[in-house]
Motif scaffolding. Structure first.
Motif, PDB file in Angstrom:
ATOM      1  N   GLY A 163       0.805  -1.208   0.000  1.00  0.00           N
ATOM      2  CA  GLY A 163       0.000   0.000   0.000  1.00  0.00           C
ATOM      3  C   GLY A 163       0.836   1.253   0.000  1.00  0.00           C
ATOM      4  N   PHE A 164       1.890   1.256   0.801  1.00  0.00           N
ATOM      5  CA  PHE A 164       2.768   2.425   0.895  1.00  0.00           C
ATOM      6  C   PHE A 164       3.431   2.714  -0.445  1.00  0.00           C
ATOM      7  N   TYR A 361       1.604   6.692   4.045  1.00  0.00           N
ATOM      8  CA  TYR A 361       2.240   7.526   3.023  1.00  0.00           C
ATOM      9  C   TYR A 361       1.630   8.922   3.002  1.00  0.00           C
ATOM     10  N   VAL A 362       0.301   8.976   3.018  1.00  0.00           N
ATOM     11  CA  VAL A 362      -0.371  10.270   2.951  1.00  0.00           C
ATOM     12  C   VAL A 362      -0.023  11.120   4.163  1.00  0.00           C
ATOM     13  N   GLY A 363       0.002  10.503   5.363  1.00  0.00           N
ATOM     14  CA  GLY A 363       0.240  11.252   6.586  1.00  0.00           C
ATOM     15  C   GLY A 363       1.684  11.635   6.829  1.00  0.00           C
ATOM     16  N   THR A 364       2.618  11.019   6.109  1.00  0.00           N
ATOM     17  CA  THR A 364       4.041  11.294   6.341  1.00  0.00           C
ATOM     18  C   THR A 364       4.698  11.865   5.093  1.00  0.00           C
ATOM     19  N   VAL A 365       5.008  11.031   4.138  1.00  0.00           N
ATOM     20  CA  VAL A 365       5.781  11.448   2.967  1.00  0.00           C
ATOM     21  C   VAL A 365       5.058  12.525   2.171  1.00  0.00           C
ATOM     22  N   ALA A 366       3.728  12.375   2.014  1.00  0.00           N
ATOM     23  CA  ALA A 366       3.003  13.284   1.138  1.00  0.00           C
ATOM     24  C   ALA A 366       2.738  14.644   1.760  1.00  0.00           C
TER      25      ALA A 366
END
Length: 405
Positions: A163-164, A361-366
Motif C-alpha cells: 500500500g505504501f 504515506y499520505v500522513g508522512t511522505v506526502a
C-alpha cells in the motif's frame, strides 16, 4: 504456533490452554485440523473462559458512550450498507462546502487544516488500523484470543508495504508526467509548485501585456490587457487535468479503506470515516483552488470535484466485492488451510493492511514535507509551527478519544 491470552496471570493462561487441549483430545481433534474460528469456538466453550466472559460482561459499562450512539445512528446497517453511507458522508459535505469558498483561495493557507488532517490520519492508523490488523477487534461480550501465525504476520506486513509503495509509484508517475514539477500527493504540497508555475505564468502575462500596450494605444488600451489575463500557462492547465485524474484514483483508495474497515468492525469503520472526512475537507478545498488556477470557472471546478467523488463509490464497491467474494480463509475438508499461502488470511483481509500503508504515506511522505517548509520570518514561522503541532495533536487526540471510548 503460539498463543497470546488476554489475562496477566500465567496460571490462568496455562489453565485455559490445558482445558482447550483436553477438549480437543476428547473430540479426537488436533489443533492443526481446525480453523481459527473453530479454535476460538472451542476456547469459548471452556468453563474458565465462560467465567471470564461473565466477569467481562458484569464489569463492562451498561450504557453506550455518546460516540457509540452517534455512530449507531450514522451507520445502522450491514458492513456493505455502512460503507456506502460513509462514502456518501465523506464525498457530499466537503464538496458542498466549496460553494462557500472564494475562487481566489490560496492552497498554501490551508496548512493548519492539513496539519489537523495529518493528526487524524496517523491517529487512525496507529490507534485503530494497525492494532486491528495484527490483534483484531475487542468484543464487549467475551474475551478474545489471538493465535500468532508468523507467516500471517509477514503477509500483513507485506500488505502494508504494498500500500505504501503503491502511492509512491503513483506520485512518482505523476511527477514524471508533469515534467518533474511535482504530482498530486493527496495533500496540498502541489500548492507550492503550482504557485511558482502561476507566478511564472503571471510574469509572462505581464510581459505580454506590456508588449500589447507598446503596440496599441488610445481607445484600445483599456481592452488590450484583458486578453492576456485569460491565457493560462499550458503546464498549469495540464497540472489541473492531471490533478483530476489523480484525485479520482485516490478517491478509489478512500473507498477501499472504508469498505475494508467496516468489514473488520463497526468501530474501525466509523473511526476511519472520521479520519478520511477530516482529510477530505482541506484536500477538496486545495484541489478546488488548483483547478481555478488552471483556468476552470468556480462552477466547473465544483462539478469536476463531484465527478471525482465517483471514484470513492467505485472503490467502495470494489472493496465490498472483494470482501463478499474474496474467500473466508477457513479450513477445507482435508484440514488444510484454504487461505493465502497456507495462512488463515483471505484476499479481503489484505485490504486493511493496504489501507494502513496508504494512510502512512499520505500522513508522512506526502504531507510532512509541506509542514517542514519555512519562510524568512522566523517569528512567524515559530508561531505557525506551534499552531501546526497543536492541530496535529487535536486531530490525533480525537482519534484517541474515540478509540478509548
Amino acid at each position: 504456533m503460539a498463543w497470546l491470552l488476554p489475562s496477566r496471570r500465567t496460571g490462568i493462561a496455562l489453565a485455559a490452554g490445558c482445558i482447550l487441549f483436553s477438549a480437543l483430545a476428547a473430540a479426537n481433534a488436533h489443533p492443526g485440523d481446525l480453523s481459527v474460528s473453530q479454535i476460538e469456538g472451542q476456547l469459548q466453550s471452556c468453563p474458565l473462559v465462560e467465567s471470564l466472559n461473565e466477569h467481562k460482561r458484569a464489569t463492562s459499562p451498561q450504557t453506550a458512550s455518546l460516540t457509540s450512539k452517534i455512530f449507531a445512528v450514522l451507520f445502522p446497517g450491514s458492513p456493505a450498507v455502512n460503507a456506502l453511507l460513509a462514502t456518501a458522508y465523506i464525498s457530499g459535505p466537503p464538496n458542498f462546502l466549496l460553494a462557500l469558498c472564494p475562487p481566489n483561495i490560496d492552497p498554501s493557507s490551508l496548512s493548519i487544516m492539513v496539519a489537523f488532517a495529518v493528526g487524524g490520519l496517523l491517529g487512525d492508523t496507529l490507534f485503530h488500523l494497525l492494532p486491528e490488523i495484527f490483534l483484531g477487534e475487542d468484543s464487549p461480550d467475551h474475551v478474545s484470543f489471538v493465535m500468532v501465525e508468523p507467516n500471517k504476520n509477514l503477509l500483513l506486513g507485506l500488505g502494508i508495504m504494498v500500500g505504501f509503495f503503491t502511492f509512491v509509484a503513483m506520485d512518482k508517475a505523476l511527477r514524471i508526467a508533469t515534467g518533474g514539477g511535482g504530482g498530486h500527493d493527496h495533500s496540498h504540497g502541489h500548492a507550492h509548485t503550482d504557485a511558482s508555475a502561476t507566478t511564472s505564468s503571471s510574469d509572462t502575462k505581464s510581459k505580454s501585456s506590456g508588449d500589447v500596450k507598446k503596440r496599441k494605444s488610445g481607445s484600445k488600451s483599456n481592452s488590450s490587457p484583458s486578453v492576456p489575463e485569460k491565457e493560462i500557462n499550458p503546464s498549469v492547465k495540464l497540472g489541473g487535468y492531471l490533478n483530476l485524474i489523480a484525485d479520482f484514483t485516490h478517491n478509489i483508495t478512500d473507498g477501499l479503506a472504508l469498505s475494508s474497515s467496516f468489514y473488520a468492525s463497526p468501530t474501525l469503520g466509523a473511526t476511519t470515516t472520521v479520519a478520511v472526512f477530516f482529510h477530505e475537507i482541506p484536500h477538496e478545498v486545495g484541489d478546488f483552488a488548483l483547478l481555478v488556477q488552471s483556468g476552470f470557472s468556480k462552477r466547473k471546478a465544483m462539478g469536476a470535484q463531484f465527478v471525482t467523488a465517483v471514484g470513492a463509490f467505485l472503490g467502495t464497491m470494489i472493496g465490498i466485492a472483494v470482501q463478499e467474494f474474496g474467500g473466508s480463509g477457513v479450513a477445507d475438508n482435508t484440514g488444510a488451510a484454504a487461505g493465502l499461502l497456507g495462512t488463515s488470511l483471505s484476499w479481503g483481509d489484505m485490504l486493511l493492511p493496504f489501507t494502513a500503508g496508504t494512510f502512512l504515506y499520505v500522513g508522512t511522505v506526502a504531507v510532512i514535507p509541506e509542514l517542514l517548509e519555512t519562510g524568512p520570518n522566523k517569528a512567524l514561522e515559530l508561531r505557525n509551527t506551534v499552531t501546526q503541532f497543536l492541530a496535529v495533536a487535536v486531530g490525533a487526540g480525537i482519534m484517541l478519544v474515540i478509540s478509548w471510548d
